[in-house]
Design an enzyme around this catalytic site. Sequence first.
Site, PDB file in Angstrom:
ATOM      1  N   CYS A   1       0.862  -1.176   0.000  1.00  0.00           N
ATOM      2  CA  CYS A   1       0.000   0.000   0.000  1.00  0.00           C
ATOM      3  C   CYS A   1       0.898   1.225   0.000  1.00  0.00           C
ATOM      4  CB  CYS A   1      -0.866   0.047   1.260  1.00  0.00           C
ATOM      5  SG  CYS A   1      -2.028  -1.316   1.403  1.00  0.00           S
TER       6      CYS A   1
ATOM      7  N   GLY B   1      -1.095   0.479  -5.070  1.00  0.00           N
ATOM      8  CA  GLY B   1      -2.401  -0.095  -4.773  1.00  0.00           C
ATOM      9  C   GLY B   1      -3.481   0.609  -5.553  1.00  0.00           C
TER      10      GLY B   1
ATOM     11  N   ASN C   1       1.017   0.572   5.870  1.00  0.00           N
ATOM     12  CA  ASN C   1       1.411  -0.315   4.777  1.00  0.00           C
ATOM     13  C   ASN C   1       2.060  -1.528   5.442  1.00  0.00           C
ATOM     14  OD1 ASN C   1       2.422  -1.464   2.407  1.00  0.00           O
ATOM     15  ND2 ASN C   1       4.273  -0.212   2.463  1.00  0.00           N
ATOM     16  N   GLY C   2       1.542  -2.716   5.178  1.00  0.00           N
ATOM     17  CA  GLY C   2       2.141  -3.910   5.776  1.00  0.00           C
ATOM     18  C   GLY C   2       1.103  -4.969   6.045  1.00  0.00           C
TER      19      GLY C   2
ATOM     20  N   TYR D   1      10.373  -4.549  -7.931  1.00  0.00           N
ATOM     21  CA  TYR D   1       9.102  -4.328  -8.600  1.00  0.00           C
ATOM     22  C   TYR D   1       8.235  -3.231  -7.996  1.00  0.00           C
ATOM     23  CZ  TYR D   1       4.298  -5.417 -10.076  1.00  0.00           C
ATOM     24  OH  TYR D   1       3.025  -5.339 -10.549  1.00  0.00           O
TER      25      TYR D   1
ATOM     26  N   ASP E   1      11.815  -9.796 -17.690  1.00  0.00           N
ATOM     27  CA  ASP E   1      10.735  -9.426 -16.760  1.00  0.00           C
ATOM     28  C   ASP E   1      11.315  -9.264 -15.365  1.00  0.00           C
ATOM     29  OD1 ASP E   1       8.228  -8.760 -15.937  1.00  0.00           O
ATOM     30  OD2 ASP E   1       7.248 -10.578 -16.636  1.00  0.00           O
ATOM     31  N   ASP E   2      10.550  -8.587 -14.488  1.00  0.00           N
ATOM     32  CA  ASP E   2      11.056  -8.386 -13.130  1.00  0.00           C
ATOM     33  C   ASP E   2      11.030  -9.676 -12.322  1.00  0.00           C
ATOM     34  OD1 ASP E   2       8.246  -8.417 -11.882  1.00  0.00           O
ATOM     35  OD2 ASP E   2       8.113  -6.741 -13.283  1.00  0.00           O
TER      36      ASP E   2
END
Length: 489
Positions: free
Chosen positions: A2, A28, A100-101, A255, A361-362
């Site tokens: 988030c 998000g 966030n978490g 990412y 790609d990541d």
Amino acid sequence: MCGVIGIWANDHIVRDMYQGLLAMQHRGQDAAGIITYDGRFHTKKGNGLVRDIFTAENIQRLRGPIGIGHTRYPTVGGGGGEDAQPFQVNSPFGIVMAHNGNITNYKELKEDLSEEYHRLLNSDCDVEVILNVFAQELGEQKTRDLRPEHIFKAVEGVYEKVRGSYSVVAYVAEQGLVAFRDPFGIKPLVYGSRNDGLIPSYAVASETVSLNLMNFSNIKSIESGQTLFLDRDRKVHTKRLASCRHTPCLFEWVYFARPDSIIDNANVYKVRVNLGRFLAAEIRRRKIPIDVVVPVPDSARDAAIEIARKLDLKYSEALVKNRYVGRTFIMPADDERKSSVRQKLNPIASEVKGKRVLLVDDSIVRGNTSRAIIEMVRECGAKKVYLASYSPPLRFPCVYGIDMQTKTEFVARNADEETVARRIGADKVIYQSLDALKKAVMLENPKLGEFCAACFDGVYPTGDITAELLNEIESERAHARENQLELNI
Ligand code: SF4
């Protein structure tokens, strides 16, 4: 994953907040919210994108020089409107909070709060638990005049009780703005100031890009276990309250974070370029014949350019992205994920026809997205399709805030490169090593030595993730996914 923001400025903050949240939309896309304060709280939150939730009309009433904002990707909970952050309590103070978490002892704490303290929690969102523990701890300070020592004591209480990862911003009405990062510093958090009045304005955010776009400078990281308190006079107090290992999430550099952000003083763009350089060396060592390097947009672009540059190969943006379709990784239900790949990426056939193509790609999660892309490139006439992932194989679930599937769903679970290549239909798969990933970050900040790399190596830094807890979290996730699928029908 988030994004959080807290601002205390000299003027109304809602326009800054809107810009700051837009800059964190990548963290998000499920819901967003803002609560401002000008002697009373003003709230607007809802499901969807920032630009859709906040309109010219509703933004007018979000008045005040103080605010907390959030963009959400759901980790625990059903993702309904009632789970959108920030959250608010009114006792013993008016407090608003966003985080966030992911809290790993969420259920236990929710029960304790209800049974011991008669606190009724109304949502399935774990910030409500942190908020109520914090409120309870503030109440135990037995004062209406909160000083730094009271705030620090209350956050110590949170650290003692709350397990998992959490980067938090909160405002306690008429007392001050508080921000803290969990004892292991898993999720990022930074703060900065702006000299636009007699007293500087301050802002806290998940990523530096948000602060940059709101014109805040003097940016510093909040450390693991550190608390920042802006008191009533907007004076800054900071204190490290827990001294655990600092183990930031490695996947931020791979990412999550924007390339124009700096996480824990390590430049995300430069880390991705380092990752491209290391992969190029590995491809050269293996003598893989390639005609063209093609990134899977957007996050793989920086690494792919570096691979092509180092190997002196043609670079082509042969996969064209429709930017109006959401990120597949963070689209909640698998069916949505699959059907959106084709809408999202379209190959330019002339760039790959008759060529040996290296897709970059990541990461590779379930393999569904990779399989669909490889299929499309083959249909365009590519002679060979190789896939290089600039992160190591993902094999273990994240319990710290990323809904990364259950462990049985990872395409690399119990599989080597050859098996993964077979599963996704590639001629070859090349993974970055975990050591190389850590080195790529440490080159940008040599002070970082330890990381959370649990999704790669299964070692959870908080040390309290038992097999039983993992199973419980996984079955909750599988259950939540089933519910989402049902709702989507
Ligand atoms: S498990 Fe992976 S995604 Fe989750 S916090 Fe750790 S490194 Fe980040």
